[in-house]
Every structure is written in C-alpha cells, then in structure tokens.
Design an enzyme around this catalytic site. Structure first.
Site, PDB file in Angstrom:
ATOM      1  N   HIS A   1      -1.026   2.931   6.549  1.00 33.32           N
ATOM      2  CA  HIS A   1       0.389   2.558   6.425  1.00 33.32           C
ATOM      3  C   HIS A   1       1.328   3.741   6.643  1.00 33.32           C
ATOM      4  O   HIS A   1       2.238   3.678   7.475  1.00 33.32           O
ATOM      5  CB  HIS A   1       0.612   1.906   5.055  1.00 33.32           C
ATOM      6  CG  HIS A   1       2.037   1.592   4.732  1.00 33.32           C
ATOM      7  ND1 HIS A   1       2.836   0.829   5.564  1.00 33.32           N
ATOM      8  CD2 HIS A   1       2.815   1.930   3.667  1.00 33.32           C
ATOM      9  CE1 HIS A   1       4.031   0.710   5.022  1.00 33.32           C
ATOM     10  NE2 HIS A   1       4.055   1.379   3.876  1.00 33.32           N
TER      11      HIS A   1
ATOM     12  N   GLU B   1      -4.739   6.621  -4.452  1.00 30.89           N
ATOM     13  CA  GLU B   1      -3.873   5.924  -5.412  1.00 30.89           C
ATOM     14  C   GLU B   1      -2.935   6.891  -6.125  1.00 30.89           C
ATOM     15  O   GLU B   1      -1.789   6.556  -6.405  1.00 30.89           O
ATOM     16  CB  GLU B   1      -4.722   5.154  -6.436  1.00 30.89           C
ATOM     17  CG  GLU B   1      -5.409   3.942  -5.835  1.00 30.89           C
ATOM     18  CD  GLU B   1      -6.017   3.004  -6.858  1.00 30.89           C
ATOM     19  OE1 GLU B   1      -5.908   3.278  -8.072  1.00 30.89           O
ATOM     20  OE2 GLU B   1      -6.609   1.989  -6.434  1.00 30.89           O
TER      21      GLU B   1
ATOM     22  N   ASP C   1      17.139  21.430  -1.788  1.00 29.59           N
ATOM     23  CA  ASP C   1      16.771  22.666  -2.504  1.00 29.59           C
ATOM     24  C   ASP C   1      15.750  22.373  -3.591  1.00 29.59           C
ATOM     25  O   ASP C   1      14.771  23.098  -3.760  1.00 29.59           O
ATOM     26  CB  ASP C   1      18.017  23.321  -3.128  1.00 29.59           C
ATOM     27  CG  ASP C   1      18.925  23.918  -2.055  1.00 29.59           C
ATOM     28  OD1 ASP C   1      18.458  24.067  -0.904  1.00 29.59           O
ATOM     29  OD2 ASP C   1      20.099  24.210  -2.366  1.00 29.59           O
TER      30      ASP C   1
ATOM     31  N   GLU D   1     -10.720  -3.518  -0.054  1.00 33.06           N
ATOM     32  CA  GLU D   1     -10.983  -2.080  -0.225  1.00 33.06           C
ATOM     33  C   GLU D   1     -12.471  -1.874  -0.492  1.00 33.06           C
ATOM     34  O   GLU D   1     -13.117  -1.001   0.090  1.00 33.06           O
ATOM     35  CB  GLU D   1     -10.223  -1.542  -1.445  1.00 33.06           C
ATOM     36  CG  GLU D   1      -8.787  -1.201  -1.227  1.00 33.06           C
ATOM     37  CD  GLU D   1      -8.171  -0.648  -2.500  1.00 33.06           C
ATOM     38  OE1 GLU D   1      -7.028  -0.212  -2.434  1.00 33.06           O
ATOM     39  OE2 GLU D   1      -8.818  -0.660  -3.578  1.00 33.06           O
TER      40      GLU D   1
HETATM   41  C1  HEM Z   1       4.317  -4.659  -0.012  1.00 37.00           C
HETATM   42  C2  HEM Z   1       4.665  -3.884   0.976  1.00 37.00           C
HETATM   43  C3  HEM Z   1       4.533  -2.388   0.968  1.00 37.00           C
HETATM   44  C4  HEM Z   1       3.692  -1.599   0.242  1.00 37.00           C
HETATM   45  C5  HEM Z   1       2.620  -2.020  -0.746  1.00 37.00           C
HETATM   46  C6  HEM Z   1       3.999  -0.228   0.598  1.00 37.00           C
HETATM   47  C7  HEM Z   1       3.355   0.884   0.063  1.00 37.00           C
HETATM   48  C8  HEM Z   1       3.672   2.187   0.367  1.00 37.00           C
HETATM   49  C9  HEM Z   1       3.058   3.333  -0.237  1.00 37.00           C
HETATM   50  C10 HEM Z   1       1.977   3.282  -1.308  1.00 37.00           C
HETATM   51  C11 HEM Z   1       3.619   4.436   0.316  1.00 37.00           C
HETATM   52  C12 HEM Z   1       3.278   5.896  -0.006  1.00 37.00           C
HETATM   53  C13 HEM Z   1       4.290   6.542  -0.882  1.00 37.00           C
HETATM   54  C14 HEM Z   1       5.278   7.412  -0.168  1.00 37.00           C
HETATM   55  O1  HEM Z   1       4.906   8.155   0.747  1.00 37.00           O
HETATM   56  O2  HEM Z   1       6.457   7.346  -0.521  1.00 37.00           O
HETATM   57  C15 HEM Z   1       4.592   3.985   1.288  1.00 37.00           C
HETATM   58  C16 HEM Z   1       5.377   4.808   2.075  1.00 37.00           C
HETATM   59  C17 HEM Z   1       6.227   4.347   3.056  1.00 37.00           C
HETATM   60  N1  HEM Z   1       6.492   3.042   3.384  1.00 37.00           N
HETATM   61 FE1  HEM Z   1       5.690   1.414   2.529  1.00 37.00          FE
HETATM   62  N2  HEM Z   1       4.980  -0.218   1.536  1.00 37.00           N
HETATM   63  C18 HEM Z   1       5.347  -1.516   1.794  1.00 37.00           C
HETATM   64  C19 HEM Z   1       6.315  -1.949   2.668  1.00 37.00           C
HETATM   65  C20 HEM Z   1       6.963  -1.152   3.580  1.00 37.00           C
HETATM   66  C21 HEM Z   1       7.841  -1.618   4.624  1.00 37.00           C
HETATM   67  C22 HEM Z   1       8.230  -3.077   4.878  1.00 37.00           C
HETATM   68  C23 HEM Z   1       8.259  -0.515   5.311  1.00 37.00           C
HETATM   69  C24 HEM Z   1       9.170  -0.452   6.516  1.00 37.00           C
HETATM   70  C25 HEM Z   1       9.082  -1.249   7.540  1.00 37.00           C
HETATM   71  C26 HEM Z   1       7.663   0.641   4.680  1.00 37.00           C
HETATM   72  C27 HEM Z   1       7.897   1.938   5.052  1.00 37.00           C
HETATM   73  C28 HEM Z   1       7.393   3.033   4.409  1.00 37.00           C
HETATM   74  C29 HEM Z   1       7.740   4.401   4.758  1.00 37.00           C
HETATM   75  C30 HEM Z   1       8.728   4.837   5.836  1.00 37.00           C
HETATM   76  C31 HEM Z   1       7.010   5.227   3.903  1.00 37.00           C
HETATM   77  C32 HEM Z   1       7.028   6.744   3.868  1.00 37.00           C
HETATM   78  C33 HEM Z   1       5.996   7.310   4.814  1.00 37.00           C
HETATM   79  C34 HEM Z   1       6.074   8.812   4.909  1.00 37.00           C
HETATM   80  O3  HEM Z   1       7.187   9.330   5.001  1.00 37.00           O
HETATM   81  O4  HEM Z   1       5.025   9.444   4.924  1.00 37.00           O
HETATM   82  N3  HEM Z   1       6.882   0.215   3.645  1.00 37.00           N
HETATM   83  N4  HEM Z   1       4.599   2.601   1.305  1.00 37.00           N
END
Ligand code: HEM
Length: 474
Positions: free
Chosen positions: A330, A293, A212, A267
């Site tokens: 990512h 960012e 909510d 970058e």
């Molecule tokens: C140093 C390693 C990592 C960095 C710098 C990083 C960085 C980020 C950033 C900047 C976001 C965007 C913020 C957000 O949408 O919440 C994000 C989202 C996400 N990250 Fe990572 N991440 C890392 C490792 C991982 C790993 C190991 C996984 C899983 C295998 C992962 C899974 C996700 C998921 C599921 C999201 C949300 C995506 C969405 O719902 O749109 N991340 N990450």
C-alpha cells in the site's frame, strides 16, 4: 504583502496576507487537529436563506469563541497546550458540495473551479461500487458536511449539541445521516487502523515549525523530505470577499469498510504460501501494507521493532527490485518516494495529499483474544478524509493512476508486474498474481495469488472547506 505559496510557512512569524490567510482558514487543513471522537453530519438544505443562516452562525456562535475557529486559533491552542497543558477547544469544520454552492445561489464563476469537485465523487473513475450499493445517506444529493471532534467524548458531545441547536434554529436544514469515528491505538500509544497497523504517520508538512520538529525529534528528514508548499493544500476561495487572502481546501470523504477477518486470514495464508515461519510470518502482512504493524518500514528492516518514534525517513532507493518491500505494498503504491519511474520526483510529489482519516465502528473482538474468526467482517473501517488543492492530481491520481493500476510503478525487467495496491486497489477484473520476496532482500521472488479485496467503499463525496470570511459573508 503576498506570500509564496510554493513554500511552507512559519505560522508564528506570518505577517501580511499570510497572517490573514491563517485567520480566515479553517482548522485541520494545514495541520491535523487532534480528536479521538469525531461526529460527521451530512446535510441537505431546503432553502438558501436557512442554509446561509446556519453556515454563518457557525462562525458567530457563541460570540466570544465561535464554534468554527480559525487555523490560527487552533495553532495558538496547540502551542499553549504544549507550554501549559491548557486544553484547546473542540474541532468544528464545514464543507460544501458543488450542489450546495448551487443551492446557495453562488454565481458559477465564483464556485470553486476544481473539475472533480464540480462533477462529484459519483461520477469519478475510481472503480468504486455503483452508488446504489452505497450507504443511503451518502448516495443522494448532499449539500454540506459538518465535522465535530475532540479528545474527550464529553466535550465533543457538548460542541455537537451546540451545532444541533444551530441546525434547529435555521430553518430547512435536514440531517441526512451521520458517521461516528473514534481513535484506535496500539500498546505503544500509536494510532492504528482496523487491520492493526500504525496509520497517519507519513504526512506532507506545510508549517516550518512542524518540519523543524520532524527534523529534530524523529528519525529525521535526510531521505524523505516531508516539507510541501502550501499550494498542495490550499487554494484561493473564489467565492470569498478577497480570494487573494482568503483560502480554502478541497475535502475528500470516503467511507471504507474493512473486512478484518478476511484480511487477517489472508495475511496468514500468504505467510503459509511463502513458507514464512515464526517471527518472519509477520512479513506477509508487512508486504501488503509496506510497514509492520508497529509502523517499522519494510524497506528499512526485515522485522518489526523500530517503533519509537515511528520512522518515516526512508525511500526505496535501496530496493529497486522490490526484494524488500514489494511494489504492490500500500504505502509504496500511494507514495513511491521517487521510485515510481514515470515522473521526476518533483512531479511525483505533487500527488501527495494531507490525510486526516479516522477509524469507525465498534470492535466485536474486545477484549482481543487474537482469534481470527472473532474479528469483524463488516461495520468497522476507515473514514478516509484528505485535504487537496487539486482532487484529480492528488486523491484521484493516488487511487486511480497508482493504487488501481496493476502497471504502476515501472519495474526493472524480471522483477514481476507490480499488481494492484493490496489494501485499497479496486479493479473490475480479478486481482493479478503478485510477486513476493521469499527472503527479505534475497533474489528469489515467489509468484502467488493476490489477496482478495478486504476494503469496500460505502460512499463518499467531494467538498470544499471555504474560508471563514466566505461563511461570514453569507
Ligand atoms: C481502509 C483503507 C485504508 C487503510 C487500512 C490504510 C492504511 C494505511 C497505513 C497502515 C498506512 C501507513 C501509515 C503511514 O505511513 O502514515 C497508510 C499510509 C498511506 N495511505 Fe492509506 N489506508 C487506507 C486508505 C487509503 C486511501 C484511500 C488512500 C488514498 C487514495 C491512502 C493513501 C495513503 C498514503 C498517501 C499514505 C502515506 C504513504 C507514505 O507517505 O509513505 N490510504 N495507509
């Protein structure tokens, strides 16, 4: 009265088995526990009796308000804080590995059944560096992990001292090593990771109260539904006295070192290779992450600026060719939001997990002079933590079948192969070339070399965070 685990629940109206579940569940699972300062202790037990004494004592000491509180107490504290400003108590959480359960002499049929949990992270197929290269305290047999965190370092330290007393009082508990995390923020006050991007925004939400809030106080939930059933995060605690009402969650921990200097250099180099000038140069980094960012989703607009509150109500429907947000970005890799092309959206959503990560390490470039050569190349990163109901279908699927897979997502003819996730993708072979939109949303796609890997896995393990009822029963 049983509850429907395929749906979110209202914690305030929970009755019957749902109320018992919340009374016996650890905090930080169904809702993130805020903490700016976090210490993680990795433990080894030398004998079952000492291990049991220690684990049990977390739920009993001090008697009036035990260190290890319940999810229900946490939620009540959050509500009281919103109403009166009264601060809550520190977060303490505990997880046990498969080796830990064996040491505790829990009979095999009662040990949490997840196959990945039982085989451990060292045996997972994730293209990780060989365990011999992991940090020493993460590379041997670990029996348990204890997390201690709070908003202030002082209150975290007090809770940590109390945990140390319990470790000293129980015999045969050895601290193998520890990790220290602390939050990083941008000038808008949003939490960021070391490459400088807002992190932790997109989460599955399991409580109707949070859903909510998301609908009413953010950009909404019309395009991306953040509501998930509890069965994506909790499972029956098979070793607890009553597994129909006592639940736990599989906890994935990975120490991911970030080479900030390399990432920032790349970058810039990518912007040069694509001839992105002025403010548009920011788009190069946004292509790697999928958000600018400040958190602005790249699929939604060509420049940053929509940061308050950070948007999350988007999908990739308007961008089937990756002409706005490339397929290797990512967040597009690890949550394609219905655009993956291999499964119907309901199945794709099964791979989403509750992320609870925290940045670690001291920045060597403070005060930030903006110079890339002063940025750290090691000793800083992300303590990646996530709660799962099924490790193979959630964390491992996202890392292995999505991020590490150059053929995911399925793309239309002519769009160019997707490539690895350029933040976390790991491959034993060189990263394939990437395809980037030259102008945002335009039809010209430029092929260029992929940025090198700037994230290095330094060790990790799978744990089960059991119910309080199990810990009390030891
Ligand atoms: C140093 C390693 C990592 C960095 C710098 C990083 C960085 C980020 C950033 C900047 C976001 C965007 C913020 C957000 O949408 O919440 C994000 C989202 C996400 N990250 Fe990572 N991440 C890392 C490792 C991982 C790993 C190991 C996984 C899983 C295998 C992962 C899974 C996700 C998921 C599921 C999201 C949300 C995506 C969405 O719902 O749109 N991340 N990450």
């Amino acid at each position: 009265m049983p509850f429907d685990r395929t749906q979110p629940i209202s914690w305030e109206n929970a009755v019957g088995d749902a109320a018992v579940m919340l009374d016996e569940l650890q905090p930080n699972i169904v809702k993130a526990h805020t903490r700016e300062f976090l210490t993680i202790l990795f433990l080894k037990f030398n004998d079952p009796a000492g291990a049991k004494t220690f684990l049990k004592s977390l739920t009993q000491t001090p008697a009036a308000a035990p260190l290890l509180k319940s999810a229900k107490t946490h939620l009540q504290e959050v509500k009281a804080f919103k109403a009166t400003g009264k601060k809550g108590t520190p977060y303490v959480g505990v997880g046990i590995t498969s080796a830990g359960y064996a040491l505790l002499q829990i009979p095999d049929p009662k040990v949490p059944p997840d196959l990945s949990f039982r085989t451990g992270m060292q045996n997972a197929t994730l293209n990780d560096p060989a365990p011999a290269a992991w940090d020493p305290h993460l590379r041997g047999v670990i029996h348990a992990v204890v997390l201690v965190g709070d908003q202030m370092s002082g209150t975290r330290n007090k809770a940590l001292t109390a945990v140390h007393h319990l470790i000293d009082a129980a015999h045969g508990v050895t601290i193998l090593g520890k990790e220290k995390g602390h939050g990083l923020h941008n000038s808008n006050g949003d939490g960021i990771e070391h490459f400088g991007y807002v992190d932790g925004r997109s989460q599955p939400l399991f409580l109707t109260e949070e859903i909510d809030d998301e609908r009413l106080t953010t950009d909404g939930t019309g395009n991306w539904d953040p509501a998930f059933g509890l069965d994506r995060v909790i499972v029956p605690d098979t070793a607890a006295p009553d597994p129909t009402r006592h639940f736990g969650s599989y906890f994935v921990f990975r120490k991911l070192e970030q080479n900030v200097k390399l990432f920032k250099k790349e970058e810039k180099a990518l912007a040069r290779r694509l001839h992105l000038k002025g403010d548009d140069a920011e788009r190069a980094g946004a292509m790697l992450v999928g958000r600018f960012e400040d958190g602005t989703p790249l699929t939604a607009q060509f420049a940053d600026g929509s940061h308050h509150p950070v948007p999350n109500d988007f999908d990739y429907d308007s961008d089937p060719n990756g002409a706005k947000c490339p397929f290797f970005a990512h967040i597009r890799k690890v949550n394609p939001r219905g655009s993956g092309g291999f499964e119907p959206v309901e199945n794709e959503r099964h791979h989403i997990m509750a992320r609870r990560g925290q940045t670690y390490g001291v920045r060597t470039d403070q005060p930030n002079d903006g110079r890339i050569e002063n940025k750290p190349s090691k000793d800083v990163g992300l303590l990646f933590m996530a709660f799962n109901a099924d490790i193979a279908q959630q964390f491992e699927f996202a890392q292995s079948t999505w991020a590490n897979n150059p053929g995911f997502p399925r793309v239309p003819p002519g769009a160019g192969a997707p490539g690895l996730d350029l933040v976390i993708g790991q491959s034993p072979t060189p990263r394939p070339d990437i395809h980037c939109p030259v102008a945002w949303g335009g039809s010209t796609i430029s092929t260029t070399t992929a940025t090198p890997q700037a994230v290095t896995m330094k060790g990790g393990e799978y744990f089960f965070m059991p119910s309080l009822a199990f810990l009390r029963s030891l």
